[in-house]
Motif scaffolding. Structure first.
Motif, mmCIF file in Angstrom:
data_model
loop_
_atom_site.group_PDB
_atom_site.id
_atom_site.type_symbol
_atom_site.label_atom_id
_atom_site.label_comp_id
_atom_site.label_asym_id
_atom_site.label_seq_id
_atom_site.Cartn_x
_atom_site.Cartn_y
_atom_site.Cartn_z
ATOM 1 N N TRP A 154 223.068 -32.646 -30.103
ATOM 2 C CA TRP A 154 223.985 -33.492 -29.345
ATOM 3 C C TRP A 154 225.010 -32.583 -28.673
ATOM 4 O O TRP A 154 225.744 -31.867 -29.359
ATOM 5 C CB TRP A 154 224.692 -34.487 -30.245
ATOM 6 N N TRP A 155 225.017 -32.595 -27.346
ATOM 7 C CA TRP A 155 225.978 -31.780 -26.593
ATOM 8 C C TRP A 155 227.248 -32.612 -26.417
ATOM 9 O O TRP A 155 227.246 -33.614 -25.701
ATOM 10 C CB TRP A 155 225.383 -31.395 -25.243
ATOM 11 N N GLU A 156 228.316 -32.204 -27.112
ATOM 12 C CA GLU A 156 229.569 -32.948 -27.030
ATOM 13 C C GLU A 156 230.310 -32.560 -25.762
ATOM 14 O O GLU A 156 230.491 -31.383 -25.465
ATOM 15 C CB GLU A 156 230.441 -32.668 -28.244
ATOM 16 N N THR A 157 230.751 -33.549 -25.026
ATOM 17 C CA THR A 157 231.442 -33.341 -23.759
ATOM 18 C C THR A 157 232.914 -33.011 -24.007
ATOM 19 O O THR A 157 233.422 -33.196 -25.115
ATOM 20 C CB THR A 157 231.346 -34.603 -22.891
ATOM 21 N N PRO A 158 233.637 -32.548 -22.988
ATOM 22 C CA PRO A 158 235.071 -32.311 -23.170
ATOM 23 C C PRO A 158 235.827 -33.544 -23.648
ATOM 24 O O PRO A 158 236.804 -33.415 -24.394
ATOM 25 C CB PRO A 158 235.524 -31.875 -21.776
ATOM 26 N N ASP A 159 235.385 -34.744 -23.202
ATOM 27 C CA ASP A 159 236.072 -35.961 -23.640
ATOM 28 C C ASP A 159 235.404 -36.595 -24.867
ATOM 29 O O ASP A 159 235.580 -37.766 -25.161
ATOM 30 C CB ASP A 159 236.172 -36.981 -22.494
ATOM 31 N N LYS A 160 234.605 -35.783 -25.600
ATOM 32 C CA LYS A 160 234.096 -36.095 -26.935
ATOM 33 C C LYS A 160 233.067 -37.222 -26.967
ATOM 34 O O LYS A 160 232.962 -37.949 -27.954
ATOM 35 C CB LYS A 160 235.257 -36.368 -27.904
ATOM 36 N N ARG A 161 232.266 -37.325 -25.925
ATOM 37 C CA ARG A 161 231.053 -38.126 -25.981
ATOM 38 C C ARG A 161 229.876 -37.193 -26.279
ATOM 39 O O ARG A 161 230.047 -35.984 -26.341
ATOM 40 C CB ARG A 161 230.847 -38.893 -24.670
ATOM 41 N N LYS A 162 228.678 -37.747 -26.441
ATOM 42 C CA LYS A 162 227.543 -36.918 -26.842
ATOM 43 C C LYS A 162 226.332 -37.200 -25.956
ATOM 44 O O LYS A 162 226.004 -38.357 -25.689
ATOM 45 C CB LYS A 162 227.186 -37.153 -28.316
ATOM 46 N N LEU A 163 225.672 -36.130 -25.544
ATOM 47 C CA LEU A 163 224.455 -36.212 -24.739
ATOM 48 C C LEU A 163 223.326 -35.528 -25.505
ATOM 49 O O LEU A 163 223.440 -34.343 -25.871
ATOM 50 C CB LEU A 163 224.665 -35.519 -23.388
ATOM 51 N N LEU A 164 222.241 -36.232 -25.774
ATOM 52 C CA LEU A 164 221.101 -35.631 -26.452
ATOM 53 C C LEU A 164 220.483 -34.576 -25.537
ATOM 54 O O LEU A 164 220.107 -34.871 -24.395
ATOM 55 C CB LEU A 164 220.067 -36.683 -26.827
ATOM 56 N N SER A 165 220.392 -33.355 -26.042
ATOM 57 C CA SER A 165 219.943 -32.227 -25.221
ATOM 58 C C SER A 165 218.860 -31.456 -25.969
ATOM 59 O O SER A 165 218.879 -31.351 -27.201
ATOM 60 C CB SER A 165 221.125 -31.294 -24.908
ATOM 61 N N TYR A 166 217.939 -30.899 -25.206
ATOM 62 C CA TYR A 166 216.794 -30.201 -25.794
ATOM 63 C C TYR A 166 216.708 -28.795 -25.220
ATOM 64 O O TYR A 166 216.634 -28.617 -24.000
ATOM 65 C CB TYR A 166 215.513 -30.974 -25.508
ATOM 66 N N VAL A 167 216.732 -27.805 -26.123
ATOM 67 C CA VAL A 167 216.541 -26.408 -25.732
ATOM 68 C C VAL A 167 215.066 -26.099 -25.950
ATOM 69 O O VAL A 167 214.634 -25.732 -27.048
ATOM 70 C CB VAL A 167 217.424 -25.460 -26.567
ATOM 71 N N GLY A 168 214.288 -26.281 -24.896
ATOM 72 C CA GLY A 168 212.850 -26.102 -25.016
ATOM 73 C C GLY A 168 212.422 -24.658 -24.805
ATOM 74 O O GLY A 168 213.208 -23.796 -24.424
ATOM 75 N N GLU A 169 211.151 -24.412 -25.072
ATOM 76 C CA GLU A 169 210.595 -23.097 -24.768
ATOM 77 C C GLU A 169 210.636 -22.872 -23.253
ATOM 78 O O GLU A 169 210.794 -23.807 -22.472
ATOM 79 C CB GLU A 169 209.147 -23.005 -25.256
ATOM 80 N N HIS A 170 210.493 -21.620 -22.869
ATOM 81 C CA HIS A 170 210.373 -21.284 -21.447
ATOM 82 C C HIS A 170 209.337 -22.211 -20.808
ATOM 83 O O HIS A 170 208.245 -22.388 -21.337
ATOM 84 C CB HIS A 170 209.928 -19.822 -21.351
ATOM 85 N N TYR A 171 209.722 -22.824 -19.681
ATOM 86 C CA TYR A 171 208.782 -23.719 -19.006
ATOM 87 C C TYR A 171 207.467 -22.972 -18.713
ATOM 88 O O TYR A 171 207.446 -21.756 -18.530
ATOM 89 C CB TYR A 171 209.391 -24.258 -17.703
ATOM 90 N N SER A 172 206.371 -23.697 -18.700
ATOM 91 C CA SER A 172 205.016 -23.208 -18.392
ATOM 92 C C SER A 172 204.322 -22.561 -19.591
ATOM 93 O O SER A 172 203.190 -22.083 -19.451
ATOM 94 C CB SER A 172 205.006 -22.222 -17.214
ATOM 95 N N LEU A 173 204.933 -22.566 -20.779
ATOM 96 C CA LEU A 173 204.312 -21.851 -21.895
ATOM 97 C C LEU A 173 203.064 -22.547 -22.429
ATOM 98 O O LEU A 173 202.216 -21.900 -23.057
ATOM 99 C CB LEU A 173 205.318 -21.630 -23.022
ATOM 100 N N PHE A 174 202.918 -23.854 -22.220
ATOM 101 C CA PHE A 174 201.641 -24.482 -22.581
ATOM 102 C C PHE A 174 200.517 -23.784 -21.833
ATOM 103 O O PHE A 174 199.460 -23.483 -22.405
ATOM 104 C CB PHE A 174 201.658 -25.976 -22.238
ATOM 105 N N SER A 175 200.752 -23.498 -20.580
ATOM 106 C CA SER A 175 199.729 -22.836 -19.764
ATOM 107 C C SER A 175 199.562 -21.373 -20.159
ATOM 108 O O SER A 175 198.433 -20.869 -20.268
ATOM 109 C CB SER A 175 200.113 -22.927 -18.281
ATOM 110 N N GLN A 176 200.684 -20.686 -20.384
ATOM 111 C CA GLN A 176 200.603 -19.254 -20.650
ATOM 112 C C GLN A 176 200.084 -18.953 -22.057
ATOM 113 O O GLN A 176 199.170 -18.135 -22.235
ATOM 114 C CB GLN A 176 201.980 -18.613 -20.456
ATOM 115 N N LEU A 177 200.676 -19.587 -23.059
ATOM 116 C CA LEU A 177 200.327 -19.247 -24.436
ATOM 117 C C LEU A 177 198.937 -19.730 -24.832
ATOM 118 O O LEU A 177 198.286 -19.139 -25.700
ATOM 119 C CB LEU A 177 201.353 -19.849 -25.405
ATOM 120 N N PHE A 178 198.471 -20.803 -24.174
ATOM 121 C CA PHE A 178 197.182 -21.381 -24.561
ATOM 122 C C PHE A 178 196.071 -21.010 -23.580
ATOM 123 O O PHE A 178 194.987 -21.603 -23.615
ATOM 124 C CB PHE A 178 197.294 -22.903 -24.688
#
Length: 878
Positions: free
Chosen positions: A170-194
């Motif tokens: 949950w990324w808390e904003t300056p005014d203390k609300r929350k946004l669900l956030s996702y730190v994913g793998e580098h984009y395109s890794l399904f293609s690269q790693l597999f």
């Protein structure tokens, strides 16, 4: 650790405006890719549900262009695929940089409801793949746009991730609300790693097993994982992978323990929420970007674009005063705004711009990129010129000008220098078309081109102008503004003003020390090897390593794909100042003392620097102008401020309108080596506060030279070195290999007793936008105010509401950690209504207030929009 049961695959075309193809071709290809994705959705509609192809449009700008061109039946098919969750459309128009202001972030989201209405879809997910961070203002803007999920796929090439990934928080904003956030793998890794380009399920399975072992080693906590797919060798700006649906279908039919599932961000969001909100940690702070150091490789155009944005904001204020413009001018305003936003898109040029800078495509993409900034600035200048002329209803042609119009388009009181062409006082043909060129921002600030050459300008004093207002001053009354200041003196090796005593090296003109009379202290660390505002050149020291960008970051794609950093923290830099000072001079003018020196240093033909001390103001204005030689090997230029502070000093910088405390209010392991400021940075201790307005060239390093150190925190040693960082060419792919020709940058330095957020925001606002001077053909002394507020600087922007003649939007920001009440009135209206609106200007259903004056409550660090509407039919035009 639970065993992974499913791998979710989100397919997308990573949108770079350039990089792989010249920009005009690229935009057409992006539309083609939408057509191809629709065809692939149709082709796989009878596959098992998990193997049905799904496509994500991660940026709305190509979608909007596609919809403009699509035949009605094609558009309806697209809308149906969106309804079926086979195609997803994310909320942001493009991937941007921290060069964006809060005003630009709001503008980027302004038309989102129009797209929602067209697609009959809520569009509640935002994606920024590739880039390394976003200003802390972004989650506020997203939540106020009904966007509740934010996804990233960071590329750690010359960058880094804030947390071990993949993970959600949950990324808390300056005014203390929350946004669900996702730190994913580098984009395109399904293609690269597999190894999907080999189209072989055996190889795909080998890649999956290897990746699952990696997740196990890092104690990954979930039984599913999400990766994104592009289409190698097109990792960016890629068409859909036509072999992938069949490959996935075949793999699933083989009966492996792990199932592969095509998904959209919306499906992934629902999956995360099903785990329970308490599953994810809460983190508060700025997602400080690593990548934007590349903006220093086209520093002249960055400056042009930032000035263009402020010129457009000035136009908006004057349009509110003058009344709604014609359709043509409204169209030009929208066009100029989008060009400025597109310049801030994260892709600067061709992938081979460093390895082959003289290649035709490298040159083509650089020209297309620069063109956006200049067109934005030129259109902005044209629009502003028309509004300035309209204020006083100037004729297109006259034989004289009676006076001037002095305009303050900001929310703070300004002391505006009355600088005007001498020809305005002559009885000769005066044309509005000639005057129009003054408002092109990169010309207006240089004041050295053609008709507006320096010797043709006259300084007639200073006028104090209230916020969001203008004054008309006849030439017959202008002498009273030319008031000489007392206490300005120069003598051998010394300048004295009412505020400072400045010690100068008589042989070089270098500033040895500045003593603040008001603070009763020396400002500078005399033990530093660098003097105040000294230009420093940094290169790779060839005594220790080969002179190349790999000395700082030897890129390793495989390590990058597994988030393994290869920053060379121990790289050795060579830093030098000027070889020779060609000359220096101090000139005392009516209200100021100007110290100017010229020098020679490697990588330049010449350098000219000016430091201005005022007799009636405490701030210090700074300007550097240089003729840069083209150098393709890595180099950087800094402007040094060796500050006298106690150990354990504090620092705050402003990004997209939001103050961030260095270290304390930054997410995890984000960038601390440098920051990109919206308008300024402050360093302070218990006795003194120093501020630097760096709006035109926004890169800053804090504490010392830090590039490439990947600092986890900044050490607070006594007497830190603050570094403005206007120029570099350190990036090793798509930025500019070498900058050349004449360029200039202005800064403003402050010395205050203590750090007051509101006060420094006001000062930085004055530093970034310093008022306008127009001709008044028929001049009668008057002051006209658009808005009056009980507290200056809280109303940060005013612009016309969408589609409504008699309504305006106030963008308001509370910089403080406590709530505040702000009273607003519009002198031209006896009564008006104020309604809170979201970023798409829809009323939120909260409070409604009406009267001659209304009081608006702001929560701590809150950013809000308020629509004001006149109760009568009268508009603001005078």
């Amino acid at each position: 650790m639970p065993k992974i049961k499913e791998i979710w695959c989100i397919c997308h075309s990573h949108f770079d405006l350039g990089y792989t193809h010249p920009q005009p071709m690229l935009m057409e290809l992006q539309e083609d890719f939408i057509d191809q994705a629709m065809e692939l959705c149709r082709k796989t509609k009878d596959n098992p549900e998990e193997s049905q192809f799904r496509w994500t449009c991660e940026a709305t700008y190509p979608v909007m262009k596609w919809l403009e061109d699509a035949e009605p039946e094609r558009a309806e098919e697209f809308i149906q695929l969106v309804k079926e969750n086979r195609i997803s459309v994310a909320a942001l128009p493009m991937h941007t940089t921290p060069c964006v202001t809060s005003g630009k972030l709001v503008s980027m989201m302004r038309d989102l409801d129009d797209l929602r209405e067209t697609l009959k879809n809520p569009i509640h997910t935002a994606i920024t793949h590739d880039v390394n961070g976003q200003p802390w203002t972004l989650p506020q803007v997203l939540l106020d746009s009904q966007v509740d999920f934010y996804m990233t796929g960071i590329n750690i090439h010359f960058g880094g991730v804030p947390f071990q990934r993949p993970m959600a928080f949950w990324w808390e904003t300056p005014d203390k609300r929350k946004l669900l956030s996702y730190v994913g793998e580098h984009y395109s890794l399904f293609s690269q790693l597999f190894y999907t380009c080999e189209n072989d399920t055996k190889r795909m399975h080998e890649g999956i097993e290897e990746y699952l072992r990696h997740l196990e080693e890092q104690n990954y906590p979930w039984d599913f994982v999400m990766l994104t797919a592009t289409n190698p060798p097109m990792y960016d700006n890629n068409c859909p992978d036509w072999n992938l649906p069949e490959l996935v279908k075949k793999y699933n039919e083989e009966g492996h323990e792990v199932k592969v599932r095509f998904a959209t961000p919306e499906m992934f969001y629902e999956k995360l929420l099903s785990m329970g909100e308490d599953t994810f940690p809460v983190h508060r702070g700025d997602w400080t970007d690593y990548w934007n150091f590349g903006s220093g490789s086209s520093a002249r155009e960055v400056r042009v674009n930032r000035l263009a944005q402020k010129t457009l904001e000035s136009f908006d204020v004057l349009e509110c005063m003058n009344g709604r413009n014609s359709k043509r001018r409204q169209r030009l305003r929208e066009e100029a705004g989008w060009k400025s936003i597109l310049y801030d898109e994260h892709t600067w040029g061709a992938s081979q711009a460093i390895s082959d800078p003289h290649d035709y495509e490298s040159q083509s993409q650089y020209i297309h990129k620069c063109k956006l900034a200049y067109e934005a600035a030129d259109l902005a200048g044209y629009l502003l010129a028309g509004e300035v002329e309209k204020l006083e209803q100037n004729p297109y042609q006259s034989e004289y000008v009676e006076g001037i119009t002095v305009i303050n388009p900001t929310g703070v009181t300004q002391n505006i220098d009355l600088v005007l062409p001498r020809e305005w006082k002559n009885k000769e043909s005066q044309l509005s078309g000639v005057r129009a060129k003054r408002y092109i921002p990169y010309i207006n600030r240089t004041g050295e081109k053609e008709y507006f050459a320096h010797e043709n300008q006259a300084w007639m004093g200073t006028a104090k102008v209230p916020p969001y207002s203008y004054q008309v001053i006849p030439f017959t009354d202008i002498e009273k503004y030319l008031v000489p200041c007392e206490g300005l003196k120069k003598e051998a090796g010394k300048i004295e003003t009412p505020y400072y005593e400045v010690s100068i090296c008589e042989s070089t003109g270098r500033i040895r020390q500045i003593f603040s009379k008001k603070r009763n202290r020396n400002i500078l660390d005399e033990a530093s090897p660098w003097s105040f505002f000294e230009l420093v050149r940094e290169t790779v020291d060839e005594r220790y390593q080969t002179n190349g960008r790999k000395a700082i970051f030897p890129r390793d794609v495989d390590k990058g794909n597994y988030s393994i950093s290869v920053w060379q923290h121990d790289w050795k830099a060579k830093r030098v100042g000027a070889d020779r000072v060609a000359g220096w001079n101090v000139e005392i003018k009516s209200d100021r003392a100007e110290l100017t020196w010229t020098s020679e240093m490697p990588g330049t033909k010449w350098v000219e620097q000016t430091v201005v001390f005022y007799g009636d103001r405490e701030e210090i204005d700074l300007k550097v102008k240089l003729h840069k030689l083209p150098v393709e090997s890595p180099e950087a230029y800094y402007l040094a401020f060796p500050l006298k502070l106690s150990a354990d000093w504090s620092c705050a910088y402003n990004t997209a309108g939001q103050y961030v405390m260095l270290d304390e209010e930054q997410l995890g392991h984000v960038c601390r080596d440098f920051v990109t400021v919206d308008n300024g940075v402050v360093l302070y201790d218990e006795k003194v506060c120093y501020g630097l307005c760096a709006f035109e060239a926004p890169l800053v390093q804090i504490g010392d030279f830090h590039f490439g150190q990947e600092n986890r925190q900044i050490e607070r040693k006594e007497n830190p070195l603050l570094l403005a960082w206007p120029l570099n060419n350190y990036w090793d792919t798509n930025f500019v290999a070498a900058q050349s020709d004449v360029m200039e940058f202005s800064y403003r330095f402050y010395c205050k007793e203590s750090f007051d957020k509101t006060q420094m925001w006001q000062e930085f606002t004055r530093g970034e936008m310093r008022g306008l001077i127009g001709a008044a053909v028929y001049a009668q002394q008057k002051t006209v105010k658009l808005l009056e507020a009980s507290q200056e600087g809280v109303v940060t922007r005013i612009y016309p509401a969408k589609g409504e003649k008699n309504s305006f939007i106030l963008q308001m920001k509370n910089q403080e950690s406590t709530g505040k009440e702000v009273s607003i009135r519009f002198p031209a209206w006896k009564s008006f209504r104020a309604d809170p609106v979201n970023m798409q200007e829809k009323e939120t259903g909260a409070w409604k207030k009406e009267g001659e004056e209304v009081s608006i409550s702001l929560k701590p660090e809150e950013l809000i929009l308020v629509k004001v509407t006149g109760v009568s039919e009268k508009d603001f035009s005078q």
